[in-house]
Design a protein around this motif. Structure first.
Motif, PDB file in Angstrom:
ATOM      1  N   PRO A  82     -12.884 -31.690  -9.132  1.00  0.00           N
ATOM      2  CA  PRO A  82     -12.033 -30.834  -9.956  1.00  0.00           C
ATOM      3  C   PRO A  82     -11.447 -31.621 -11.129  1.00  0.00           C
ATOM      4  N   GLY A  83     -11.270 -30.939 -12.242  1.00  0.00           N
ATOM      5  CA  GLY A  83     -10.757 -31.578 -13.437  1.00  0.00           C
ATOM      6  C   GLY A  83     -11.832 -32.054 -14.388  1.00  0.00           C
ATOM      7  N   THR A  84     -13.091 -32.054 -13.927  1.00  0.00           N
ATOM      8  CA  THR A  84     -14.190 -32.475 -14.796  1.00  0.00           C
ATOM      9  C   THR A  84     -14.320 -31.528 -15.986  1.00  0.00           C
ATOM     10  N   ILE A  85     -14.593 -32.109 -17.144  1.00  0.00           N
ATOM     11  CA  ILE A  85     -14.820 -31.341 -18.370  1.00  0.00           C
ATOM     12  C   ILE A  85     -16.317 -31.345 -18.652  1.00  0.00           C
ATOM     13  N   HIS A  86     -16.938 -30.176 -18.631  1.00  0.00           N
ATOM     14  CA  HIS A  86     -18.377 -30.059 -18.856  1.00  0.00           C
ATOM     15  C   HIS A  86     -18.633 -29.597 -20.291  1.00  0.00           C
ATOM     16  N   VAL A  87     -19.242 -30.460 -21.083  1.00  0.00           N
ATOM     17  CA  VAL A  87     -19.617 -30.121 -22.454  1.00  0.00           C
ATOM     18  C   VAL A  87     -21.102 -29.754 -22.457  1.00  0.00           C
ATOM     19  N   GLY A  88     -21.406 -28.559 -22.939  1.00  0.00           N
ATOM     20  CA  GLY A  88     -22.790 -28.101 -23.013  1.00  0.00           C
ATOM     21  C   GLY A  88     -23.148 -27.747 -24.449  1.00  0.00           C
TER      22      GLY A  88
END
Length: 263
Positions: A64-70
């Motif tokens: 949790p807290g991960t930032i996923h940039v796509g």
């Protein structure tokens, strides 16, 4: 001291060009403590569904807290909106084109922000590289504790990317190839749940004029160079060749039809 934030990157940039390195440079220039994880930069160019599939199979394994940039963004510079989505304890930063929609299934969406506050964008902002100028800096500022509401305006709308329909017809399933991985394994849009009416020993999978009999549990269930059908780790029907490439053997492209029937 708080743990460094994790930012993941999923793009169709490849590694021949400098684009991936530039994204990382922007992220680390703003927050040198970040932990950056490359999920994939091998998404087929402009193939949003392939990127969505990769993300959906990857996001659950991050904390949790991960930032996923796509950034799979054929509509860059158009009217499509740049978004930040908070859902299930994760954050998703990228274009509103359906790229995150498969990963969002089963997650409760808390907030959606249209990234309108250009105070957190690079200047000048290019019309062709929003990954560098909008998505990476927003992710970095978010990791530094900038409140989400400062990054733009709230919105409710998210573009949802439908999974290509699996057609049930006359005791057959008609699907298609939606992704081919590095090994040449062919991933279909047919999920394990779609196959419940077909005993795995007596079904057949037809693709490109070839027929595979039975559903195996491992790649080594057949001899070297032979086709095998199995449920992969993402819970999708996959067609592979033991120690080879199903994509090369079958000579098909994304979107090719797959038929499951009783033998």
């Amino acid at each position: 001291m708080a743990e460094p934030r994790i930012v993941t990157l999923t793009t169709d940039f490849g590694y021949q060009d400098p684009f991936v390195g530039i994204l990382k440079g922007v992220l680390l220039g703003l927050n040198p403590t970040l932990r950056i994880v490359d999920i994939s930069h091998g998404v087929p160019p402009q193939r949003i569904l392939a990127g969505a599939l990769i993300l959906s199979g990857s996001v659950p394994f991050f904390p949790p807290g991960t930032i996923h940039v796509g950034v799979v963004d054929p509509g860059v510079g158009s009217e499509r909106r740049p978004l930040l989505i908070e859902a299930g304890g994760f954050y998703f930063v990228g274009p509103d084109n359906g790229l995150f929609s498969l990963a969002l299934r089963g997650l409760e969406v808390q907030r959606v922000i249209q990234l309108t506050n250009d105070s957190y964008h690079l200047k000048p902002t290019s019309a062709t590289f929003h990954g560098r100028d909008i998505f990476a800096p927003v992710a970095a500022h978010l990791s530094l504790g900038v409140p989400i509401q400062e990054l733009g305006i709230p919105t409710d709308a998210i573009t949802r990317l439908p999974r290509p329909e699996v057609i049930h017809k006359k005791q057959k399933l008609h699907g298609e190839i939606v992704y081919a991985d590095h090994f040449g394994n062919l991933i279909t849009n047919i999920q394990a749940e779609d196959l419940t009416l077909f005993p795995k020993e007596s079904l057949s999978v037809s693709i490109g004029g070839r027929k595979i009999r039975g559903l195996s549990t491992r790649y080594t269930a057949v001899s070297e160079g032979k086709l095998v059908a199995l449920i992969n780790s993402w819970r999708y029907l996959e067609i592979a060749v033991r120690n080879g490439s199903a994509r090369e053997l079958c000579r098909i492209s994304l979107g090719a039809r797959v038929v499951v029937s009783q033998t």
